[in-house]
Design an enzyme around this catalytic site. Sequence first.
Site, PDB file in Angstrom:
ATOM      1  CB  THR A   2      -0.966  -0.009   1.207  1.00 52.96           C
ATOM      2  OG1 THR A   2      -1.724   1.196   1.186  1.00 52.96           O
ATOM      3  CG2 THR A   2      -0.254  -0.127   2.530  1.00 52.96           C
ATOM      4  CD  GLU A  48      -2.622  -0.107   5.700  1.00 50.62           C
ATOM      5  OE1 GLU A  48      -3.662  -0.061   5.012  1.00 50.62           O
ATOM      6  OE2 GLU A  48      -1.697   0.719   5.571  1.00 50.62           O
ATOM      7  CE  LYS A  93      -8.068   4.671  -2.029  1.00 51.27           C
ATOM      8  NZ  LYS A  93      -8.751   3.759  -1.123  1.00 51.27           N
ATOM      9  CD1 TRP A 149      -3.397   4.266  -1.609  1.00 55.64           C
ATOM     10  CD2 TRP A 149      -4.231   6.249  -1.007  1.00 55.64           C
ATOM     11  NE1 TRP A 149      -4.314   4.066  -0.613  1.00 55.64           N
ATOM     12  CE2 TRP A 149      -4.844   5.258  -0.223  1.00 55.64           C
ATOM     13  CE3 TRP A 149      -4.607   7.585  -0.809  1.00 55.64           C
ATOM     14  CZ2 TRP A 149      -5.806   5.542   0.741  1.00 55.64           C
ATOM     15  CZ3 TRP A 149      -5.566   7.870   0.142  1.00 55.64           C
ATOM     16  CH2 TRP A 149      -6.152   6.859   0.906  1.00 55.64           C
TER      17      TRP A 149
HETATM   18  P1  AMP Z   1      -6.572   1.391   0.626  1.00 58.21           P
HETATM   19  O1  AMP Z   1      -5.614   0.881   1.624  1.00 58.21           O
HETATM   20  O2  AMP Z   1      -5.931   1.792  -0.664  1.00 58.21           O
HETATM   21  O3  AMP Z   1      -7.716   0.451   0.448  1.00 58.21           O
HETATM   22  O4  AMP Z   1      -7.171   2.749   1.184  1.00 58.21           O
HETATM   23  C1  AMP Z   1      -7.789   2.838   2.435  1.00 58.21           C
HETATM   24  C2  AMP Z   1      -8.253   4.241   2.675  1.00 58.21           C
HETATM   25  O5  AMP Z   1      -9.220   4.608   1.683  1.00 58.21           O
HETATM   26  C3  AMP Z   1      -8.945   4.477   3.982  1.00 58.21           C
HETATM   27  O6  AMP Z   1      -8.041   4.670   5.051  1.00 58.21           O
HETATM   28  C4  AMP Z   1      -9.746   5.728   3.684  1.00 58.21           C
HETATM   29  O7  AMP Z   1      -8.944   6.889   3.739  1.00 58.21           O
HETATM   30  C5  AMP Z   1     -10.159   5.500   2.244  1.00 58.21           C
HETATM   31  N1  AMP Z   1     -11.492   4.862   2.192  1.00 58.21           N
HETATM   32  C6  AMP Z   1     -11.783   3.565   2.033  1.00 58.21           C
HETATM   33  N2  AMP Z   1     -13.124   3.361   2.027  1.00 58.21           N
HETATM   34  C7  AMP Z   1     -13.692   4.575   2.196  1.00 58.21           C
HETATM   35  C8  AMP Z   1     -15.042   5.037   2.293  1.00 58.21           C
HETATM   36  N3  AMP Z   1     -16.099   4.235   2.182  1.00 58.21           N
HETATM   37  N4  AMP Z   1     -15.220   6.374   2.495  1.00 58.21           N
HETATM   38  C9  AMP Z   1     -14.185   7.227   2.596  1.00 58.21           C
HETATM   39  N5  AMP Z   1     -12.899   6.843   2.501  1.00 58.21           N
HETATM   40  C10 AMP Z   1     -12.644   5.536   2.312  1.00 58.21           C
END
Ligand code: AMP
Length: 540
Positions: free
Chosen positions: A186, A330, A438, A443
């Site tokens: 990540t 994570e 994002k 990212w």
């Molecule tokens: P990732 O590890 O790439 O899956 O990203 C995780 C991050 O995406 C989280 O810590 C949030 O900042 C963002 N995220 C994931 N799901 C949501 C959601 N439903 N609403 C807002 N942010 C989200």
Amino acid sequence: MLGLMQDHPLLISNLIVFAARHHATQQVVSRRVEGDIHRYTYRDAELRSRRLAQALDAMGLAESDRVATLAWNGYRHLELYFGVSGSGRVVHTVNPRLPPEQVVWIVNDAEDRVFCFDMTFLPLVKAIAAKCPTVKHWVALCEADALPADTGIPGLVSYEALIAAHGVDYRWPTFDERLAAALCYTSGTTGNPKGVLYSHRSTLLHAITAALPDGQALSALDSILPVVPMFHVNGWGLPYGAPMAGAKLVLPGPALDGKSVYELVEAEGVTMAAGVPTVWLAMLNHLNANGLRFSTLKRTLIGGSAVPPAMITAFRAHGVSVLQGWGMTETSPLGTGSSFKPKHAGLDEAGKVRVLAMQGRAIFGVDMKVVDAEGDELPWDGKSSGDLLVRGPWVISSYFRRTDEPLLRDGWFPTGDVATIDEDGFMQITDRSKDVIKSGGEWISSIDIENIAMAHPAVAMAACIAVPHPKWDERPLLVVVRKPGVEVTPAELRAFYEGKVAKWQVPDDVVFVDAIPLGATGKMQKSILRERFRDHRLPS
Ligand code: AMP
């Protein structure tokens, strides 16, 4: 006194063995990178996974050796999920959208021994192969006759030739359920990505719990379409959950545009589909532009970014219910889901959409809290906003190769999200403490973007912030203080990023300011900038 029940470890191979035995004829349908539709059954998937496991044995791979995949959602990728993990190795899903030098860094950090890739990624693999000395076997996910000559990739073999050389007489090994099964990197706030290493136990517990009715609600009657790539947190666990439930699995390959996804939904009787908001926006636009309806789709799982209320309303108007999921690489990923409680039954439509627009309540196994700057827990009043911390059996304890770096706070994982929790346990994200943007589910490190800007001779100070975007959810805006007496245009600064980051990571726009607000410790106060430029119109 211990209980007197059988002690079977929770292993990933159990899922495909179960599906092959109890849902033998259930279909796995894939749109291949070649464009055609491939169709087979869980029985076929398991037999081919066994051949793959034997091929890995023949390569001399040891327990826990890493096998990288650079692939879209398809049946061969599914076989890698089961053949690699099921035989005691680690399937390492690599995100092809990362800049090539990060892919190289990840492969070297993981020390991948085998690297399997879809032919669409051949140019990328050609560019990186010489820089990945740990990889001893390069495998193209194609038929033997589709393998081009002279790729320059040493010892490149086709996947079909590789597995055809081995039989199906394979017994899935039994081992400790805590053994590593999958690895996914990540992108952090700066520098290189970090690996999250899942175990068989964490993967199975996640799959079982995520499948409960208030979550993914998986059933043998379902036809499930993970549009979310299998290189994003294991396709949100659906490649494990679908065989566990005996559901039909529909894998979209590289065709993720609105029209292709819609056509697959209709052709394969999809009842449940999962993906980030950007994908659904494209599909809803296609529906509306062409006056189309869904004939089988009942539910969508949307996550990865906040789900706009208008999207929830649009799906519900089409008779499709929405579950917003929150999670992270994570957290395997599912942590919360926005499903109703009995008290919501009487709400009008607008009230229901408000509930669904929250990130939702914890699924069993995940505990969460919000804390203030001192680490003290804040009340669940829907107003007190603080750092969101989570814990549970499928939440990370440390990053791969970084077990000596303390990550948890008193056993809780700090998510980098800022949130409130209301009296019903519904969590709502209000901000982000991690310095990242994002865009379309991927990212962008603000700090990396700023560091590049700071290397430009005309820039005295630079801050990169997210600006809300209707299609991509967020896009980067660069806020710059110029050096006195030096001229530079936004176009020149944007051009400065060429070759330094992936094209989609280049800031959409640059604005010049006299000063960037700084806090007491000299840190840039980006929340002030985000507020100031909230309505900034990015060039289309
Ligand atoms: P990732 O590890 O790439 O899956 O990203 C995780 C991050 O995406 C989280 O810590 C949030 O900042 C963002 N995220 C994931 N799901 C949501 C959601 N439903 N609403 C807002 N942010 C989200």
